[in-house]
Design a protein around this motif. Structure first.
Motif, short mmCIF file in Angstrom:
data_model
loop_
_atom_site.label_atom_id
_atom_site.label_comp_id
_atom_site.label_asym_id
_atom_site.label_seq_id
_atom_site.Cartn_x
_atom_site.Cartn_y
_atom_site.Cartn_z
N ARG A 158 1.03 -1.25 -0.21
CA ARG A 158 -0.01 0.41 -0.09
C ARG A 158 0.98 1.46 0.15
O ARG A 158 0.88 2.42 -0.64
N LEU A 159 2.14 1.08 1.10
CA LEU A 159 2.94 2.57 0.72
C LEU A 159 3.21 2.38 -0.56
O LEU A 159 3.85 3.58 -0.96
N LEU A 160 4.01 1.66 -1.19
CA LEU A 160 5.20 1.19 -2.44
C LEU A 160 3.72 2.16 -3.61
O LEU A 160 3.49 3.16 -4.49
N GLU A 169 12.72 3.91 3.88
CA GLU A 169 11.09 3.98 4.98
C GLU A 169 10.04 2.66 4.69
O GLU A 169 9.08 2.67 6.07
N ILE A 170 10.00 3.03 3.61
CA ILE A 170 8.49 1.61 3.48
C ILE A 170 9.23 1.16 4.27
O ILE A 170 7.70 0.34 5.04
N SER A 178 14.82 -4.66 8.43
CA SER A 178 15.94 -4.11 7.49
C SER A 178 15.55 -4.12 6.37
O SER A 178 14.10 -4.84 5.35
N LEU A 179 15.92 -3.08 5.01
CA LEU A 179 15.59 -3.45 3.84
C LEU A 179 16.07 -4.49 3.55
O LEU A 179 15.01 -4.79 2.55
#
Length: 204
Positions: A158-160, A169-170, A178-179
């Motif tokens: 949804r953030l994407l 941040e997403i 972690s990313l």
């Protein structure tokens, strides 16, 4: 593991409190009243959808039904990019019958398992971890951890779709630590990295 889960799911005679014939009618007619109450996985494409998916309905013999998005992912299906399962309304089939499960899912969707292990989470609900896992498997076809993983991926999707936030941040807002972990889980669920999906959106 996926094959065993698919066999167990296909042997189900009901999905939540719905019989399979009702699910099939709702899927073919795209009945919005059932949106969020079940998901359908198409074995020929390995994609799972909401009942309201605009894509032409697959043949019934190629379709399996699941009580949650996590159960469909557990069986080896990836989310549809057309109907976007992450936007389905929260409408659990067991609503009103199992207060513990309903409360647990609500808390998981709010990030409870991002902050504590299953044992601590279950204790906060007044049950043991094994009992909570049995309840989830019975009514959702997935464990609390699997429900939490799907919730994180859905938040990230949804953030994407709706923001221009950088990936790190997403990842953190969605509940990943972690990313690297975010990229790995997202790619496992969607079969493509988040950067590819964002690039496709920008290209229309």
């Amino acid at each position: 593991m996926a094959r065993r889960n698919r066999t167990r799911s296909s042997a189900r005679t009901r999905v939540g409190n719905l019989d399979l014939a009702t699910c099939e009618r709702a899927r073919v007619s795209r009945d919005r009243r059932f949106d969020g109450r079940f998901f359908s996985g198409v074995r020929t494409t390995r994609i799972y959808c909401r009942p309201v998916c605009p894509v032409r309905p697959a043949k019934a013999e190629n379709v399996s039904f699941y009580p949650s998005a996590a159960a469909a992912e557990r069986a080896g299906f990836r989310p549809c990019l057309r109907c976007r399962p992450e936007t389905a309304p929260f409408s659990p089939a067991w609503k009103g019958s199992l207060a513990t499960v309903e409360r647990a899912v609500r808390l998981i969707n709010e990030g409870a398992l991002d902050r504590a292990p299953v044992e601590v989470f279950a204790a906060s609900l007044g049950v043991g971890a094994r009992h909570l896992t049995r309840l989830f498997d019975k009514h959702l076809g997935a464990s609390p951890g699997q429900i939490a993983r799907t919730a994180r991926v859905q938040r990230a999707k949804r953030l994407l779709d709706n923001t221009k936030l950088p990936m790190i941040e997403i990842a953190l807002l969605a509940g990943f630590r972690s990313l690297r972990r975010f990229n790995a889980v997202f790619a496992e669920v969607y079969k493509r990295p988040p950067t590819e999906i964002r690039r496709a959106q920008r290209n229309g």
